[in-house]
Design a protein around this motif. Structure first.
Motif, PDB file in Angstrom:
ATOM      1  N   SER A  54       0.836  -1.200   0.000  1.00 42.12           N
ATOM      2  CA  SER A  54       0.000   0.000   0.000  1.00 42.12           C
ATOM      3  C   SER A  54       0.872   1.252   0.000  1.00 42.12           C
ATOM      4  N   ALA A  55       0.478   2.237  -0.793  1.00 42.53           N
ATOM      5  CA  ALA A  55       1.134   3.548  -0.808  1.00 42.53           C
ATOM      6  C   ALA A  55       2.650   3.450  -0.897  1.00 42.53           C
ATOM      7  N   PRO A  56       3.190   2.849  -1.968  1.00 46.46           N
ATOM      8  CA  PRO A  56       4.640   2.738  -2.088  1.00 46.46           C
ATOM      9  C   PRO A  56       5.310   4.103  -2.155  1.00 46.46           C
ATOM     10  N   GLU A  57       6.466   4.196  -1.563  1.00 47.75           N
ATOM     11  CA  GLU A  57       7.299   5.395  -1.559  1.00 47.75           C
ATOM     12  C   GLU A  57       6.730   6.533  -0.706  1.00 47.75           C
ATOM     13  N   VAL A  58       5.583   6.325  -0.091  1.00 46.71           N
ATOM     14  CA  VAL A  58       5.037   7.343   0.806  1.00 46.71           C
ATOM     15  C   VAL A  58       5.607   7.096   2.202  1.00 46.71           C
ATOM     16  N   ARG A  59       6.405   8.019   2.668  1.00 42.69           N
ATOM     17  CA  ARG A  59       7.028   7.891   3.979  1.00 42.69           C
ATOM     18  C   ARG A  59       6.463   8.981   4.890  1.00 42.69           C
ATOM     19  N   ILE A  60       5.998   8.581   6.048  1.00 49.16           N
ATOM     20  CA  ILE A  60       5.340   9.489   6.980  1.00 49.16           C
ATOM     21  C   ILE A  60       6.301   9.790   8.126  1.00 49.16           C
ATOM     22  N   PRO A  61       6.531  11.071   8.444  1.00 50.63           N
ATOM     23  CA  PRO A  61       7.458  11.434   9.519  1.00 50.63           C
ATOM     24  C   PRO A  61       7.099  10.750  10.834  1.00 50.63           C
ATOM     25  N   SER A  62       8.134  10.278  11.516  1.00 52.67           N
ATOM     26  CA  SER A  62       7.908   9.565  12.764  1.00 52.67           C
ATOM     27  C   SER A  62       9.118   9.776  13.676  1.00 52.67           C
ATOM     28  N   TRP A  63       9.160   9.027  14.772  1.00 51.15           N
ATOM     29  CA  TRP A  63      10.270   9.086  15.721  1.00 51.15           C
ATOM     30  C   TRP A  63      10.716   7.672  16.039  1.00 51.15           C
ATOM     31  N   ALA A  64      12.002   7.482  16.200  1.00 51.68           N
ATOM     32  CA  ALA A  64      12.526   6.156  16.505  1.00 51.68           C
ATOM     33  C   ALA A  64      13.345   6.186  17.782  1.00 51.68           C
ATOM     34  N   LEU A  65      13.253   5.108  18.533  1.00 48.72           N
ATOM     35  CA  LEU A  65      14.127   4.894  19.674  1.00 48.72           C
ATOM     36  C   LEU A  65      15.421   4.301  19.119  1.00 48.72           C
ATOM     37  N   ALA A  66      16.523   5.027  19.244  1.00 54.04           N
ATOM     38  CA  ALA A  66      17.804   4.598  18.681  1.00 54.04           C
ATOM     39  C   ALA A  66      18.691   4.033  19.790  1.00 54.04           C
ATOM     40  N   ILE A  67      19.159   2.808  19.590  1.00 57.71           N
ATOM     41  CA  ILE A  67      20.062   2.162  20.531  1.00 57.71           C
ATOM     42  C   ILE A  67      21.433   2.078  19.876  1.00 57.71           C
ATOM     43  N   ASP A  68      22.444   2.583  20.558  1.00 58.94           N
ATOM     44  CA  ASP A  68      23.807   2.617  20.010  1.00 58.94           C
ATOM     45  C   ASP A  68      24.698   1.670  20.811  1.00 58.94           C
ATOM     46  N   PRO A  69      24.797   0.406  20.386  1.00 61.29           N
ATOM     47  CA  PRO A  69      25.617  -0.547  21.153  1.00 61.29           C
ATOM     48  C   PRO A  69      27.088  -0.186  21.164  1.00 61.29           C
ATOM     49  N   GLY A  70      27.555   0.567  20.163  1.00 65.08           N
ATOM     50  CA  GLY A  70      28.952   0.961  20.108  1.00 65.08           C
ATOM     51  C   GLY A  70      29.348   1.913  21.213  1.00 65.08           C
ATOM     52  N   ALA A  71      28.368   2.535  21.885  1.00 58.47           N
ATOM     53  CA  ALA A  71      28.668   3.479  22.961  1.00 58.47           C
ATOM     54  C   ALA A  71      29.167   2.775  24.211  1.00 58.47           C
TER      55      ALA A  71
END
Length: 494
Positions: A417-434
């Motif tokens: 459904s709706a290819p290439e349509v990207r809706i702004p959102s927020w992600a929880l980012a985990i940085d294991p390298g830290a």
């Protein structure tokens, strides 16, 4: 414990089955599965002792033995066996086999309609309807008022007629079946005109030309891949033409020097020549609020306004219900579909119909639909609330020693459904390298996928990204537990 160092010293199947340590497994799973597991593990143990692992019943049995021995990393070339180890391996094998083939997973990928994850999650009302209607008997094909046989799809079809204001409606098991049924019932032996730009393939290699051939209809291609005009259809119409087919390209976009004929123009052309217009809408967007996020996705209302006699779409995509194929339109055309022999093969079971009926009832009130249908509540959630929720979890994890922060991201509808349509959102980012000595992003993602329940997310730029839009509050707690466990912070759970 006696060490088993030779195949001759392995215990017998019957002796192991009498062992009290397997009593609980026999009670919960049954005697036969336990017996089969014992035989498989003993076969793997015999091969292990004779260094002929290739003769085992499968690598899964060896893996269970190695886990029971504590040598899954290969610390010992020829590990010693005991009866306790064999019993433990049997229990591990039974535990693995007892897990459902289709399991609950936590979707933190940011794709709401994830095809591989079952597409639209059902509303609580739909789940309740399935539960209540499946526990005992139901009036599936029984008319309680008239005391006679009834039509199983009648309740859902009545709701569809009411919801869309159409003459008739029909429900089959998926949209591919809906297209095949419409072509078979209305077009067998006749020509159907389709734009070359709409000869699409969807998942599972469902191709319009091949489905056309299977239906007995004759494909008549017009236009070019990128441009098709109304006069292309007009010129192709002849005495053998029975229908025009409009197919929405729901899983890809055709941009640039491109043109297609809108459904309204095709409906006028079909009416002028006495033809059917069959409109394969694909995803089936019903919510006007959702349509604002997906400007190139036609709604069911717009398809109806075009004047097409037969419109078909999916139940488990933008409608947000169970897998089903929905057909709406003129009574004359749909009556021919209803009486076609394929209808029996394509009919839905009671659980699908119960879930679909409950979902359609929610749509009678748009605000109620948005509040209770997960697809809509996820897609239309307030970005500020999503940011606050993600930030709160990031802070909690950071305070517990997990390198977490919030990043701007985007989400997709998915599910074709709706290819290439990207809706702004927020992600929880985990940085294991830290954290020095932590798992790599790849290893962390794999570990989360192996968690129980499996937790699926995305990786990008050496970060693990989790979108809480598709995660329930209860599942959020599972995410926290899993991350603490994987980062060695399980003591913080006490």
């Amino acid at each position: 414990m006696d060490i088993i160092d030779s195949p001759r010293h392995l215990p017998k199947v019957d002796d192991l089955l009498r062992d009290s340590r397997l009593d609980k497994a026999k009670e919960s799973l049954g005697y036969v599965p336990v017996r089969d597991a014992v035989r498989s593990i003993l076969k793997a143990a015999r091969a292990l002792l004779t260094a002929k692992a290739g003769e085992t019943g499968g690598t899964a049995d060896l893996a269970c033995l190695e886990r029971a021995l504590g040598t899954d990393q290969g610390q010992q070339d020829r590990p010693s066996l005991t009866e306790q180890v064999i019993i433990s391996a049997v229990l591990l094998k039974l535990e693995a086999e007892d897990k459902a083939g289709i399991r609950k997973v936590i979707n933190a990928t940011g794709a709401i309609l994830h095809t591989n994850l079952g597409r639209a999650p059902l509303a609580a009302q739909a789940l309740s309807a399935v539960d209540q209607g499946s526990r005992g008997y139901s009036s599936l094909e029984y008319d309680l008022e008239k005391n006679r046989r009834g039509q199983r799809t009648a309740p859902a079809e009545a709701l569809l007629r009411r919801l869309f204001g159409v003459e008739a409606a029909l429900v089959v098991n998926n949209n591919a079946a809906a297209v095949l049924l419409a072509l078979s019932a209305l077009c067998r032996g006749g020509e159907v005109i389709v734009s070359r730009g709409e000869l699409v393939e969807i998942g599972g290699k469902f191709r319009i030309p091949e489905i056309m051939e299977e239906s007995g209809a004759i494909l008549r291609e017009v236009g070019t891949t990128n441009k098709t005009h109304a006069f292309d259809y007009e010129r192709a119409i002849r005495e053998s033409t029975v229908a025009l087919l409009k197919v929405h390209r729901s899983n890809f976009r055709l941009n640039g020097f491109a043109e297609e004929v809108d459904a309204g123009t095709l409906a006028d052309l079909a009416k002028k020549h006495g033809l059917y217009l069959i409109y394969d809408l694909g995803s089936g967007c019903v919510s006007e609020e959702l349509a604002k996020l997906l400007p190139e996705e036609p709604t069911v209302a717009s398809a109806l306004a075009s004047g097409a006699q037969v419109i078909c779409f999916s139940g488990d995509k933008l409608l947000g219900g169970p897998q089903a194929g929905i057909l709406i339109g003129q009574a004359e055309a749909l009556d021919r579909l209803r009486s076609h022999p394929l209808m029996r093969a394509f009919r839905c079971d009671k659980m699908t119909l119960l879930a679909l009926e409950a979902t359609l009832k929610l749509y009678l009130d748009p605000e109620r639909a948005q509040a209770h249908i997960p697809l809509l509540s996820m897609a239309l959630c307030d970005p500020r609330l999503l940011f606050e929720r993600t930030s709160k979890l990031a802070l909690e994890l950071a305070d517990l020693g997990i390198p977490a922060r919030v990043l701007e991201s985007d989400m997709i509808m998915g599910g074709g459904s709706a290819p290439e349509v990207r809706i702004p959102s927020w992600a929880l980012a985990i940085d294991p390298g830290a954290n020095a000595g932590s798992l790599s992003v790849t290893a962390l993602e794999a570990s989360l996928r192996a968690f129980d329940p499996p937790l699926l997310c995305r990786t990008a730029h050496d970060l693990l990204l989790l979108d809480l839009r598709t995660v329930s509050p209860e599942e959020e707690e599972v995410i926290k537990f899993a991350l603490l466990d994987l980062f060695g912070r399980e003591d913080q759970l006490l």
